[in-house]
Design a protein around this motif. Sequence first.
Motif, mmCIF file in Angstrom:
data_model
loop_
_atom_site.group_PDB
_atom_site.id
_atom_site.type_symbol
_atom_site.label_atom_id
_atom_site.label_comp_id
_atom_site.label_asym_id
_atom_site.label_seq_id
_atom_site.Cartn_x
_atom_site.Cartn_y
_atom_site.Cartn_z
ATOM 1 N N UNK A 118 43.205 15.689 8.552
ATOM 2 C CA UNK A 118 41.825 15.005 8.419
ATOM 3 C C UNK A 118 41.219 14.861 9.872
ATOM 4 N N UNK A 119 42.253 14.517 10.779
ATOM 5 C CA UNK A 119 41.865 14.388 12.275
ATOM 6 C C UNK A 119 41.164 15.689 12.810
ATOM 7 N N UNK A 120 41.696 17.056 12.549
ATOM 8 C CA UNK A 120 41.264 18.019 12.921
ATOM 9 C C UNK A 120 40.053 18.419 12.215
ATOM 10 N N UNK A 121 39.708 18.558 11.144
ATOM 11 C CA UNK A 121 38.402 18.543 10.319
ATOM 12 C C UNK A 121 37.360 17.691 11.041
ATOM 13 N N UNK A 152 51.581 22.410 -0.662
ATOM 14 C CA UNK A 152 50.378 22.934 -0.030
ATOM 15 C C UNK A 152 49.196 22.329 -0.839
ATOM 16 N N UNK A 153 49.470 21.744 -2.090
ATOM 17 C CA UNK A 153 48.396 21.495 -3.013
ATOM 18 C C UNK A 153 47.912 20.032 -2.404
ATOM 19 N N UNK A 154 49.079 19.339 -2.188
ATOM 20 C CA UNK A 154 48.876 17.953 -1.786
ATOM 21 C C UNK A 154 48.299 17.891 -0.340
ATOM 22 N N UNK A 155 48.387 18.824 0.547
ATOM 23 C CA UNK A 155 47.825 18.958 1.809
ATOM 24 C C UNK A 155 46.092 19.178 1.694
ATOM 25 N N UNK A 156 45.817 19.652 0.557
ATOM 26 C CA UNK A 156 44.318 20.002 0.176
ATOM 27 C C UNK A 156 43.759 18.824 -0.377
ATOM 28 N N UNK A 157 44.745 18.196 -1.391
ATOM 29 C CA UNK A 157 43.837 17.263 -2.347
ATOM 30 C C UNK A 157 43.619 15.863 -1.835
ATOM 31 N N UNK A 158 44.924 15.594 -0.932
ATOM 32 C CA UNK A 158 44.643 14.010 -0.131
ATOM 33 C C UNK A 158 43.527 13.869 1.050
ATOM 34 N N UNK A 159 43.518 15.106 1.878
ATOM 35 C CA UNK A 159 42.296 15.094 2.723
ATOM 36 C C UNK A 159 41.016 15.136 2.119
ATOM 37 N N UNK A 160 40.784 15.974 0.928
ATOM 38 C CA UNK A 160 39.702 16.222 0.235
ATOM 39 C C UNK A 160 39.156 15.083 -0.393
ATOM 40 N N UNK A 161 40.102 14.129 -1.009
ATOM 41 C CA UNK A 161 39.617 12.916 -1.546
ATOM 42 C C UNK A 161 39.048 12.041 -0.612
ATOM 43 N N UNK A 162 39.745 11.839 0.655
ATOM 44 C CA UNK A 162 39.170 11.210 1.931
ATOM 45 C C UNK A 162 38.035 11.212 2.175
#
Length: 275
Positions: free
Chosen positions: A66-69, A114-124
């Motif tokens: 999240x911080x990187x993006x 890997x999926x969680x590393x996509x889903x949780x930041x995307x939701x935020x």
Amino acid sequence: MLKTRVITALVLLAVLLPILFLLPAIYIGAFFLAALLAAAWEWSTLLAPQARRAAWLYALFCLAIILFLLGMQNASWQFALLLLSVIFWFFVAPFILAKGINLSLQKLRPFYVVLGLILFPATWFSLVFLRELGLVFLLTSIALVWVADIGAYFIGKAFGKRKLAIQISPGKSIEGAIGGLVLSYGYALLCVIYLPFESTLFGAWAIRFGWVAMFLMVTVLVAFSIFGDLFESQLKRLAGVKDSSHLLPGHGGVLDRVDALIPTMPIAALLAGFV
């Protein structure tokens, strides 16, 4: 149990309401971030119950993404993350759910990591984007999920006979899902009638694309709120647990409370982009 649930709910409301209505938008972003990082920690403990230290690292890795993006200051990267999440829910999740509990968590663990590393930041990012469109825009979008869930619970309890996904969640019924959808239609209609068009996703779609498109959009969001609930239930069954954690006394874990938001908020954010 009921007393514990009520106390926990009141404490959460005492924290959330001032953040929503009295403080700048950055604070609600921080609240969502804390909630989703807690959910990410729970996700990791479901995948590897004995690796508690790894769960903390997993949550920190979600935070790092999240911080990187955010640091990239490039909306196209954030959009790509939302798109990846939505592609998963539309084209991969249905096939995983169709397997019921006939899956090996051990074999699929790298995929879920890997999926969680996509889903949780995307939701935020989706929640923050919806908040940027307005507090009412955000709350009415989230409330759709709650309305669908409440309708499904009470209609299912009263009239439910045919099971929706008996292996994954025996308590859910087709009648309950239909009841939740009908109640959601009524909720969206009231939003369009009584709130300014541009202040809600439903009003914006109704004025831009028409009533039919708006109700189709509601159907999609409600369907994927059910998918999110079932997906987490499936993961818990594969992990052999009832709740994702006990972080919220009487309610289970944070993931148990936000599971339906994880697919619906990125979809809602992308749909909002069309208007």
